[in-house]
Design a protein around this motif. Sequence first.
Motif, PDB file in Angstrom:
ATOM      1  N   ARG A   1     105.156  42.605  74.607  1.00 38.79           N
ATOM      2  CA  ARG A   1     105.466  43.947  75.116  1.00 38.79           C
ATOM      3  C   ARG A   1     104.543  44.245  76.287  1.00 38.79           C
ATOM      4  NH1 ARG A   1     104.024  44.743  69.846  1.00 38.79           N
ATOM      5  NH2 ARG A   1     105.946  45.852  69.416  1.00 38.79           N
ATOM      6  N   PHE A   2     104.745  45.405  76.876  1.00 42.32           N
ATOM      7  CA  PHE A   2     103.924  45.831  78.007  1.00 42.32           C
ATOM      8  C   PHE A   2     102.443  45.598  77.690  1.00 42.32           C
ATOM      9  CE2 PHE A   2     101.685  48.643  80.825  1.00 42.32           C
ATOM     10  CZ  PHE A   2     102.423  48.577  82.003  1.00 42.32           C
TER      11      PHE A   2
ATOM     12  N   TYR B   1     115.015  38.761  86.641  1.00 45.99           N
ATOM     13  CA  TYR B   1     113.626  38.895  87.089  1.00 45.99           C
ATOM     14  C   TYR B   1     113.461  38.178  88.422  1.00 45.99           C
ATOM     15  CZ  TYR B   1     108.490  38.523  86.871  1.00 45.99           C
ATOM     16  OH  TYR B   1     107.148  38.605  87.129  1.00 45.99           O
TER      17      TYR B   1
ATOM     18  N   THR C   1     105.297  46.311  84.393  1.00 45.79           N
ATOM     19  CA  THR C   1     106.524  47.068  84.643  1.00 45.79           C
ATOM     20  C   THR C   1     107.700  46.197  85.078  1.00 45.79           C
ATOM     21  OG1 THR C   1     105.181  48.982  85.207  1.00 45.79           O
ATOM     22  CG2 THR C   1     107.483  49.043  85.891  1.00 45.79           C
TER      23      THR C   1
ATOM     24  N   GLU D   1     108.837  44.193  82.094  1.00 46.52           N
ATOM     25  CA  GLU D   1     109.434  45.083  81.096  1.00 46.52           C
ATOM     26  C   GLU D   1     110.832  45.530  81.528  1.00 46.52           C
ATOM     27  OE1 GLU D   1     107.837  48.654  78.379  1.00 46.52           O
ATOM     28  OE2 GLU D   1     107.897  49.144  80.531  1.00 46.52           O
ATOM     29  N   ASN D   2     110.988  45.903  82.804  1.00 45.08           N
ATOM     30  CA  ASN D   2     112.295  46.317  83.304  1.00 45.08           C
ATOM     31  C   ASN D   2     113.296  45.171  83.234  1.00 45.08           C
ATOM     32  OD1 ASN D   2     111.340  48.897  83.784  1.00 45.08           O
ATOM     33  ND2 ASN D   2     110.974  48.548  85.966  1.00 45.08           N
TER      34      ASN D   2
ATOM     35  N   VAL E   1     113.199  42.645  81.081  1.00 50.60           N
ATOM     36  CA  VAL E   1     113.518  42.454  79.661  1.00 50.60           C
ATOM     37  C   VAL E   1     114.560  43.484  79.223  1.00 50.60           C
ATOM     38  CG1 VAL E   1     112.612  42.613  77.297  1.00 50.60           C
ATOM     39  CG2 VAL E   1     111.344  41.336  79.039  1.00 50.60           C
ATOM     40  N   ARG E   2     114.369  44.744  79.613  1.00 47.25           N
ATOM     41  CA  ARG E   2     115.336  45.797  79.259  1.00 47.25           C
ATOM     42  C   ARG E   2     116.727  45.474  79.810  1.00 47.25           C
ATOM     43  NH1 ARG E   2     112.905  50.593  77.303  1.00 47.25           N
ATOM     44  NH2 ARG E   2     110.669  50.660  77.690  1.00 47.25           N
TER      45      ARG E   2
ATOM     46  N   GLN F   1     118.163  42.588  77.825  1.00 44.68           N
ATOM     47  CA  GLN F   1     118.579  43.042  76.503  1.00 44.68           C
ATOM     48  C   GLN F   1     119.905  43.807  76.588  1.00 44.68           C
ATOM     49  OE1 GLN F   1     114.879  45.113  75.686  1.00 44.68           O
ATOM     50  NE2 GLN F   1     114.328  43.612  74.090  1.00 44.68           N
TER      51      GLN F   1
ATOM     52  N   ASP G   1     114.730  47.970  74.469  1.00 47.03           N
ATOM     53  CA  ASP G   1     113.434  48.617  74.270  1.00 47.03           C
ATOM     54  C   ASP G   1     112.315  47.954  75.068  1.00 47.03           C
ATOM     55  OD1 ASP G   1     113.121  46.262  72.858  1.00 47.03           O
ATOM     56  OD2 ASP G   1     112.808  47.225  70.910  1.00 47.03           O
ATOM     57  N   GLY G   2     112.618  46.850  75.755  1.00 38.38           N
ATOM     58  CA  GLY G   2     111.603  46.176  76.568  1.00 38.38           C
ATOM     59  C   GLY G   2     110.633  45.333  75.768  1.00 38.38           C
TER      60      GLY G   2
END
Length: 166
Positions: A92-93, A113, A123, A126-127, A129-130, A133, A141-142
């Motif tokens: 996670r972050f 990515y 960030t 995470e973006n 990954v979101r 998903q 949820d990232g």
Amino acid sequence: MSLKIQMNSTEAIANKPQLQLGSQCQAVLELEQLLTKLRVYRQPAKGIFDKAVEFAVKLYQFRVFLPPDGIVGPLTWQALDTQSPVNMPVLRFGSSGEAVATVQEVLRLSQHYSGEIDGQFYTLTENAVRAFQKSFGIEADGVVNRETWTALSQIPRGYDPQWFLT
């Protein structure tokens, strides 16, 4: 009921023999059938762990983020049984390291990515990954959990056996 099935499956995996080049037994036949079902082995099943079986095992291990050593031990049996990566960290972050770099590489291949492969989960990662998903119908949820690792394992990646020898 589900817990009982899981325990039986876990017990069955624990009782599987370690297989490697040269092994000959019923478990190799079962392995060949599993690898055929997973579309990494296309030879007739003979119950002999030869170079073709070893290559298919390495290819599958690579697909599910295990070290591709060609030896079928408990983790490989578990990954074959669940048809998904095993023992992968929740990311996670703020996470960092080789597992994050692996996620970034796969997200780059899936065109989610475009940043640097730096092993830093911030960030941009995470973006990505979101977005990944969301494209797989997973809760966006990232967080890279088991479900996300399984989806990541479905992204085709080039396997170069020579790369692992260096």
